[in-house]
Design an enzyme around this catalytic site. Structure first.
Site, PDB file in Angstrom:
ATOM      1  N   SER A 158       8.917  -2.522  20.058  1.00  0.00           N
ATOM      2  CA  SER A 158       9.308  -1.803  18.758  1.00  0.00           C
ATOM      3  C   SER A 158       9.680  -0.579  18.626  1.00  0.00           C
ATOM      4  O   SER A 158      10.744  -0.082  18.193  1.00  0.00           O
ATOM      5  CB  SER A 158       8.472  -2.551  17.497  1.00  0.00           C
ATOM      6  OG  SER A 158       7.810  -1.795  17.433  1.00  0.00           O
ATOM      7  N   HIS A 205       5.291   3.359  13.352  1.00  0.00           N
ATOM      8  CA  HIS A 205       6.123   3.414  13.827  1.00  0.00           C
ATOM      9  C   HIS A 205       6.533   4.229  13.005  1.00  0.00           C
ATOM     10  O   HIS A 205       6.211   4.987  11.885  1.00  0.00           O
ATOM     11  CB  HIS A 205       7.449   2.624  13.743  1.00  0.00           C
ATOM     12  CG  HIS A 205       7.402   0.989  13.932  1.00  0.00           C
ATOM     13  ND1 HIS A 205       7.101   0.138  13.191  1.00  0.00           N
ATOM     14  CD2 HIS A 205       7.469   0.529  15.454  1.00  0.00           C
ATOM     15  CE1 HIS A 205       7.095  -0.998  13.944  1.00  0.00           C
ATOM     16  NE2 HIS A 205       7.633  -0.787  15.372  1.00  0.00           N
ATOM     17  N   ASP A 230       6.672   3.473   9.172  1.00  0.00           N
ATOM     18  CA  ASP A 230       5.849   2.423   8.404  1.00  0.00           C
ATOM     19  C   ASP A 230       4.101   2.723   9.038  1.00  0.00           C
ATOM     20  O   ASP A 230       4.133   3.472   9.549  1.00  0.00           O
ATOM     21  CB  ASP A 230       7.283   1.342   8.219  1.00  0.00           C
ATOM     22  CG  ASP A 230       6.433   0.795   9.812  1.00  0.00           C
ATOM     23  OD1 ASP A 230       6.094   1.340  10.929  1.00  0.00           O
ATOM     24  OD2 ASP A 230       8.121  -0.092  10.267  1.00  0.00           O
TER      25      ASP A 230
END
Length: 380
Positions: free
Chosen positions: A51, A338, A335
Site C-alpha cells: 500500500s 500510511h 491514517d
C-alpha cells in the site's frame, strides 16, 4: 515502513530537517538535469510492493484494503485514485525525479503503450508470502505481481521484438517494497495466521528473506537489471501497532517487538541482496536502507502519534468523506498505517540517493523514440 537514509537521523530540529530535505531534493534534481530536455533518466520504471506504492490496483478488488474514496487523494490532482495517502506516494516522487511527466499507471488500467514507459503492480495488503493479508480480502501478492509483469513483458516484446524488448528492459528502473504486511498482517496477527506459532522470529525472517531473494531472481529472469529494494522501517511505530500491541513502557513509545523483527529481516535482506549481486554480475541491486532510528526524524514534526484523518478503528483507514486535518504538512501519519504526502516527499528524496547509481549511467531512450513506439502500438 518508511525507508530513510542516515542523513535524516541527524535532523532533530524542524528547521534543519526541512532545509536539509529541500537541499536533498534539489541535489537529486540537479544531478538529473544533465539529461537533455525531453529525455528521462531511464526509459521506463516498474514498481512492485504494497500500500505504500499502490496507485489503484486494489480499486476493483473485494477487499477492505482499498481507498478509492475521499478524503484519500485530497491533495492529489485527480482526487481519490487508490493511493493510501492524501497526495503523492514515494514512487510518485521517484517518477518525478526520473523525469516522467505523469505518475506511473497501475497495472489494473495500464495499456500496451504504458508498458513502454512503466507500470505499477503494487497492491495494498500484499506481501512476500502468498497468504499474507488474506483476512482483509483480495490482494495481489508479490508472486502475482511478477506474473503481471510477465504479461507486460510479453506485450512489450510484441511491440518491439524480443531482442529490442530485452535491451529496453535492461535500462529500466525497478523498485520493490515488500515485507511490511508479512509482519503486520501475518506474523503478528495470530488470530488469523499460525506463523508465529510455527516459526520463531529468527526462522520466519530467514524464510521471508529467502523467499524474497527467489522473487528478485525471478524478476531478473524477466529482464530486470537495475533493481532497488526498500528495507523495512520501524513498523512498530505506526499508530496501529502502538494501539494494538502497546509499547511496554519502551523509551521509544513504539511496539519494539515489531521493530526488532523488521530490523532482523533487514539484516537478512541485505545479505540476500549482496549474494544476488555476487551471483548476477550483469545486474545492479541496491538496498534502499531504513534509518536505524526513525524516532529522531519523527520528533522534528509536530504530530507524530496520531492520524491526520478520522480513522475507522476496525480498518485503521480513513472514515469516508470526513474532512481531514487542515495542516497536513505537520503530520507524519495520514491514517493508522500510511504516511502523509509531506513525509513521503522527504523520504523519497533521501531514498532516491540510494537509487541514483542505478540511473546515473543509464542509456535513456529519447522521447521521440518512445513516441514512435507508442504510435506503432496504436496503429496495430
Amino acid at each position: 515502513m518508511l525507508p530513510l537514509v542516515s542523513v535524516l537521523l541527524e535532523m532533530v530540529s524542524r528547521r534543519v530537517w526541512v532545509a536539509a530535505a529541500a537541499a536533498t531534493a534539489l541535489m537529486v534534481m540537479a544531478r538529473l538535469s544533465s539529461f537533455a530536455d525531453g529525455e528521462k533518466a531511464v526509459p521506463c520504471y516498474y514498481i512492485f510492493g504494497d500500500s505504500l506504492a499502490d496507485s489503484g490496483n486494489n480499486n476493483m478488488l473485494q477487499t477492505v484494503a482499498k481507498v478509492d474514496y475521499s478524503p484519500y487523494g485530497v491533495d492529489f490532482p485527480r482526487g481519490p485514485t487508490g493511493r493510501f495517502t492524501n497526495g503523492r506516494n514515494i514512487v510518485d516522487f521517484f517518477a518525478e525525479y526520473l523525469g516522467f511527466e505523469c505518475p506511473i499507471p497501475p497495472f489494473a488500467t495500464a495499456t500496451d503503450v504504458d508498458t513502454l514507459t512503466g507500470v505499477n503492480y503494487a497492491s495494498g495488503s500484499a506481501g512476500i508470502l502468498q497468504q499474507t493479508g488474506a483476512q482483509l480480502g483480495q490482494r495481489i501478492p508479490l508472486d502475482v505481481q511478477l506474473d503481471n509483469h510477465g504479461v507486460s513483458v510479453s506485450a512489450l516484446a510484441k511491440i518491439t521484438g524480443a531482442a529490442a524488448a530485452s535491451r529496453h528492459l535492461g535500462q529500466c528502473l525497478y523498485t520493490l517494497g515488500a515485507g511490511n504486511n508479512d509482519f503486520l498482517n501475518n506474523y503478528f496477527r495470530p488470530e488469523f495466521y499460525p506463523t508465529s506459532r510455527t516459526y520463531t522470529v529468527k526462522r520466519f525472517t530467514a524464510l521471508l528473506a529467502n523467499r524474497y531473494a527467489q522473487q528478485l531472481q525471478r524478476l531478473y529472469g524477466l529482464g530486470a537489471r537495475k533493481i532497488g529494494v526498500f528495507a523495512l522501517g520501524q513498523i512498530g511505530c505506526v499508530p496501529f501497532a502502538i494501539r494494538r500491541y502497546g509499547n511496554n513502557g519502551s523509551a521509544s513509545g513504539c511496539a519494539e517487538a515489531l521493530n526488532d523483527a523488521a530490523a532482523l529481516f533487514n539484516v537478512r535482506l541485505k545479505s540476500a541482496i549482496n549474494r544476488l549481486q555476487a551471483k548476477l554480475t550483469d545486474a545492479q541491486f541496491v538496498y534502499i536502507g531504513s534509518g536505524s532510528d526513525m524516532l529522531m526524524m519523527l520528533k522534528a514534526l509536530e504530530v507524530v502519534d496520531c492520524a491526520c484523518c478520522t480513522v475507522e478503528v476496525s480498518s485503521g483507514q480513513c472514515v469516508p468523506d470526513k474532512a481531514p486535518c487542515p495542516d497536513r504538512s505537520s503530520y507524519v501519519f495520514w491514517d493508522w498505517f500510511h504516511p502523509t504526502e509531506a513525509l513521503n516527499s522527504v523520504t523519497a528524496a533521501a531514498a532516491f540517493e540510494a537509487v541514483r547509481p542505478l540511473v546515473a549511467h543509464s542509456s535513456s531512450v529519447g522521447e521521440s523514440s518512445m513516441l514512435r513506439l507508442a504510435a506503432a502500438v496504436q496503429a496495430m
